[in-house]
Design a protein around this motif. Structure first.
Motif, PDB file in Angstrom:
ATOM      1  N   UNK A   1      18.875  32.095  52.484  1.00 24.02           N
ATOM      2  CA  UNK A   1      18.547  32.703  51.194  1.00 24.02           C
ATOM      3  C   UNK A   1      17.641  31.782  50.385  1.00 24.02           C
ATOM      4  N   UNK A   2      17.999  30.497  50.320  1.00 21.50           N
ATOM      5  CA  UNK A   2      17.168  29.522  49.600  1.00 21.50           C
ATOM      6  C   UNK A   2      15.788  29.431  50.238  1.00 21.50           C
ATOM      7  N   UNK A   3      15.752  29.435  51.561  1.00 19.23           N
ATOM      8  CA  UNK A   3      14.486  29.334  52.276  1.00 19.23           C
ATOM      9  C   UNK A   3      13.585  30.530  52.015  1.00 19.23           C
ATOM     10  N   UNK A   4      14.170  31.715  51.996  1.00 18.75           N
ATOM     11  CA  UNK A   4      13.387  32.925  51.736  1.00 18.75           C
ATOM     12  C   UNK A   4      12.791  32.882  50.335  1.00 18.75           C
ATOM     13  N   UNK A   5      13.611  32.530  49.348  1.00 20.28           N
ATOM     14  CA  UNK A   5      13.116  32.476  47.967  1.00 20.28           C
ATOM     15  C   UNK A   5      12.017  31.425  47.833  1.00 20.28           C
ATOM     16  N   UNK A   6      12.226  30.262  48.450  1.00 21.97           N
ATOM     17  CA  UNK A   6      11.198  29.219  48.400  1.00 21.97           C
ATOM     18  C   UNK A   6       9.902  29.702  49.048  1.00 21.97           C
ATOM     19  N   UNK A   7      10.019  30.397  50.191  1.00 23.57           N
ATOM     20  CA  UNK A   7       8.836  30.872  50.904  1.00 23.57           C
ATOM     21  C   UNK A   7       8.101  31.935  50.108  1.00 23.57           C
ATOM     22  N   UNK A   8       8.840  32.815  49.441  1.00 26.87           N
ATOM     23  CA  UNK A   8       8.210  33.837  48.599  1.00 26.87           C
ATOM     24  C   UNK A   8       7.413  33.176  47.475  1.00 26.87           C
TER      25      UNK A   8
END
Length: 299
Positions: A234-241
């Motif tokens: 979840x953290x990775x997805x938000x960071x990537x977005x």
């Protein structure tokens, strides 16, 4: 229970709290000086017309005129919709590639430290505008007008797809994804680091118990690895977005910079504010959808 020593003005808990406040003080000062104040000034610019005189910057209130002009600008709407639509496949590729590499790098083998350093090296090189300089001036790629080019391009792949007989839109989508594979893997350093830390924190006892039950590697991945690292995903997805939307080579960011360089400060501020709101909405939707499937281990 707080312990207060004799002759001391603060208890032990109070000193720890003060240490924490001092620790975040530089971030708080930076947040006010470099984000909050410029953000407020930018919002003010969006409802005004800027002019420069002997007394400095003069503001003339125009209400929503800048917003009306922006939402009637077909070029901006086209670039914005293209950026939003292209974000989803990029995020999926980066996250799954990062998870795949993290699973490989967690193994015990010679040269593991060197392999980890190689995958994290792009984070250092691509800091700021360095990667854009490399793309445009050295490798001859980047963004040229409205056409996007890439560090490495699969020139023969489009011919192969044409021979298969795929529709033009589907063929164009596949070609763009293949051409972006190197660029996307180049931007996966932080994500690999986050997921590698999460994978290494999975208790070995969980895998040992699964081995005793006769579980396959595929079952261990979906029953143990993936649920355990889902909060980090979840953290990775938000960071990537966020990274995708704020990347220096992003077409919307380039358009905002172009208007700024032309001296249209109020119009570029309006673009930036609308883009900021769109990014927040996307992050809220993505975070809300993924957080429903996140598994939090409770002791």
């Amino acid at each position: 229970m707080s312990i207060k020593r004799k002759g001391s003005g603060l208890s032990f808990a109070g000193k720890r709290a003060m240490t924490g406040r001092l620790y975040i003080l530089p971030w708080f000062i930076g947040f006010i000086c470099f984000f909050l104040i410029p953000f407020i000034e930018g919002v003010v610019y969006t409802v005004n017309k800027l002019s420069f005189g002997e007394s400095g910057v003069n503001l003339s209130f125009v209400g929503t005129a800048n917003y009306k002009k922006l939402f009637s600008d077909l070029d901006f709407l086209k670039v914005l919709s293209s950026s939003l639509a292209g974000m989803f496949p990029r995020v999926l590729i980066i996250v799954f590639f990062s998870l795949f590499v993290a699973l490989i790098l967690r193994g015990e083998y010679k040269g593991r430290a060197l392999a980890r350093a190689i995958f994290f090296l792009p984070v250092i090189i691509s800091s700021g505008v360095v990667i854009t300089v490399l793309q445009e001036n050295i490798m001859g790629s980047g963004i040229s007008g409205n056409e996007t080019t890439y560090l490495f391009k699969a020139t023969s792949f489009e011919t192969l797809l044409e021979g298969i007989g795929l529709p033009d839109k589907l063929m164009k989508s596949f070609t763009e994804i293949i051409n972006q594979l190197f660029d996307l893997s180049w931007k996966s350093g932080v994500q690999i680091l986050l997921l590698l830390a999460a994978v290494n924190n999975i208790p070995r006892s969980s895998y040992e118990a699964a081995d005793m039950e006769g579980a396959t590697e595929w079952e261990k991945f979906w029953k143990i690895t993936f649920p355990t690292v889902s909060p980090t995903i979840l953290v990775t997805v938000i960071y990537t977005v966020i990274d995708s939307f704020t990347d220096y080579s992003n077409s919307v960011m380039r358009l905002i910079e172009e208007q700024l360089n032309l001296g249209y400060y109020e119009y570029s501020s309006t673009m930036a504010l609308v883009y900021f709101v769109c990014v927040l909405v996307i992050i809220g939707i993505v975070g809300g959808l993924i957080s429903r499937k996140v598994y939090y281990q409770v002791d």
